[in-house]
Motif scaffolding. Structure first.
Motif, short mmCIF file in Angstrom:
data_model
loop_
_atom_site.label_atom_id
_atom_site.label_comp_id
_atom_site.label_asym_id
_atom_site.label_seq_id
_atom_site.Cartn_x
_atom_site.Cartn_y
_atom_site.Cartn_z
N UNK A 33 0.83 -1.20 0.00
CA UNK A 33 0.00 0.00 0.00
C UNK A 33 0.87 1.26 0.00
N UNK A 34 1.87 1.30 0.87
CA UNK A 34 2.74 2.47 0.95
C UNK A 34 3.53 2.68 -0.35
N UNK A 35 4.06 1.60 -0.89
CA UNK A 35 4.84 1.71 -2.13
C UNK A 35 3.97 2.16 -3.30
N UNK A 36 2.75 1.67 -3.36
CA UNK A 36 1.85 2.09 -4.42
C UNK A 36 1.46 3.56 -4.26
N UNK A 37 1.17 3.96 -3.04
CA UNK A 37 0.81 5.36 -2.79
C UNK A 37 1.95 6.30 -3.15
N UNK A 38 3.16 5.97 -2.70
CA UNK A 38 4.30 6.82 -3.02
C UNK A 38 4.58 6.83 -4.52
N UNK A 39 4.44 5.70 -5.16
CA UNK A 39 4.67 5.63 -6.60
C UNK A 39 3.69 6.53 -7.34
N UNK A 40 2.41 6.45 -6.99
CA UNK A 40 1.41 7.28 -7.67
C UNK A 40 1.68 8.76 -7.40
N UNK A 41 2.09 9.10 -6.19
CA UNK A 41 2.42 10.50 -5.86
C UNK A 41 3.60 10.99 -6.69
N UNK A 42 4.66 10.20 -6.74
CA UNK A 42 5.85 10.59 -7.52
C UNK A 42 5.51 10.72 -8.99
N UNK A 43 4.77 9.75 -9.51
CA UNK A 43 4.40 9.79 -10.93
C UNK A 43 3.51 10.99 -11.24
N UNK A 44 2.63 11.34 -10.33
CA UNK A 44 1.76 12.50 -10.54
C UNK A 44 2.58 13.78 -10.63
N UNK A 45 3.54 13.92 -9.75
CA UNK A 45 4.39 15.12 -9.76
C UNK A 45 5.23 15.16 -11.04
N UNK A 46 5.81 14.04 -11.43
CA UNK A 46 6.63 14.01 -12.64
C UNK A 46 5.78 14.28 -13.88
N UNK A 47 4.59 13.71 -13.94
CA UNK A 47 3.71 13.91 -15.08
C UNK A 47 3.28 15.37 -15.17
N UNK A 48 2.91 15.97 -14.06
CA UNK A 48 2.52 17.38 -14.06
C UNK A 48 3.70 18.27 -14.47
N UNK A 49 4.88 17.96 -13.94
CA UNK A 49 6.07 18.73 -14.30
C UNK A 49 6.35 18.62 -15.80
N UNK A 50 6.24 17.43 -16.33
CA UNK A 50 6.46 17.24 -17.77
C UNK A 50 5.43 18.03 -18.58
N UNK A 51 4.16 17.95 -18.20
CA UNK A 51 3.11 18.66 -18.94
C UNK A 51 3.31 20.17 -18.92
N UNK A 52 3.56 20.73 -17.74
CA UNK A 52 3.77 22.18 -17.66
C UNK A 52 5.05 22.59 -18.39
N UNK A 53 6.07 21.78 -18.30
CA UNK A 53 7.33 22.09 -18.97
C UNK A 53 7.16 22.05 -20.48
N UNK A 54 6.45 21.07 -20.96
CA UNK A 54 6.22 20.98 -22.40
C UNK A 54 5.39 22.16 -22.90
N UNK A 55 4.41 22.57 -22.11
CA UNK A 55 3.62 23.75 -22.47
C UNK A 55 4.51 24.99 -22.53
N UNK A 56 5.33 25.17 -21.53
CA UNK A 56 6.21 26.34 -21.48
C UNK A 56 7.23 26.30 -22.62
N UNK A 57 7.72 25.10 -22.92
CA UNK A 57 8.66 24.94 -24.04
C UNK A 57 8.04 25.46 -25.34
N UNK A 58 6.80 25.08 -25.60
CA UNK A 58 6.15 25.52 -26.84
C UNK A 58 5.81 27.00 -26.80
N UNK A 59 5.50 27.54 -25.64
CA UNK A 59 5.23 28.98 -25.54
C UNK A 59 6.49 29.79 -25.80
N UNK A 60 7.60 29.39 -25.22
CA UNK A 60 8.82 30.19 -25.29
C UNK A 60 9.61 29.91 -26.57
N UNK A 61 9.85 28.65 -26.87
CA UNK A 61 10.75 28.32 -27.97
C UNK A 61 10.04 28.02 -29.28
N UNK A 62 8.74 27.86 -29.23
CA UNK A 62 7.99 27.56 -30.45
C UNK A 62 8.09 28.66 -31.48
#
Length: 189
Positions: A33-62
């Motif tokens: 349970x703990x490993x699954x919870x931490x995994x989902x939390x870490x993946x959520x943060x990484x996924x959100x970071x990737x999404x916002x970063x990709x958006x900013x990449x296209x705004x700035x460098x596009x």
């Protein structure tokens, strides 16, 4: 008169053994349970970071990617390339966290299987042991246990596959960016 002292000693031993095995089973369940919870939390943060970063990449460098001036583009190209590298690093972190979570969840599941095998072997060797199953599920205990850990393993495989696909998309983005830059520079020579 029958000797009941041995029966009581065996019964107490069996009860203590059951409590110990049940406690170990609960501990491994908590670890999953703990490993699954931490995994989902870490993946959520990484996924959100990737999404916002990709958006900013296209705004700035596009706006710079498709300019034809190679000299003007050099600074933006290098900044964009370092940003693309950051996106790729996020993908690698996502894949490695999925692999790590898979191994740790599998280890806890294997430990549970070992506890149940030990309990069943002790239960078969003793007489008069009337206890509930370690993990519930009655006669379907193994099937219930397998289905119980399927979500944890499935979510790990889902995110791992997702990060592999995102890595391919990111590498394609990097290739297209570099290819367009070099074609523009070759035109100006």
């Amino acid at each position: 008169m029958p000797n009941t002292s041995n029966f009581n000693v065996d019964r107490q031993y069996n009860l203590d053994l059951y409590k110990t095995c049940r406690s170990l089973e609960e501990h491994e369940n908590d670890l999953i349970n703990q490993r699954t919870t931490w995994f989902i939390t870490i993946e959520s943060v990484i996924t959100a970071t990737y999404g916002f970063s990709l958006q900013k990449y296209h705004e700035v460098y596009g706006k710079y990617i498709f300019k034809d001036d190679c000299k003007y583009l050099s600074k933006e190209y290098i900044q964009g390339a370092s940003f693309e590298l950051f996106l790729l690093i996020l993908c690698v972190i996502g894949v490695f966290s999925a692999v790590s979570a898979h191994k740790s969840i599998k280890a806890a599941t294997d430990a549970q299987r070992g506890i149940r095998l030990y309990w069943n072997s002790q239960k078969d060797n003793s007489t008069g042991m009337n206890t509930p199953p370690l993990a519930g599920g009655g006669d379907h205990e193994d099937r219930i246990r397998y289905l119980g850990s399927t979500f944890s393993r499935g979510i790990v495989w889902l995110f791992g596959t997702l990060w592999l696909l995102i890595s391919i998309v990111t590498l394609t983005l990097i290739y297209n960016h570099a290819h367009h830059y070099y074609l523009n520079c070759l035109k100006q020579i």
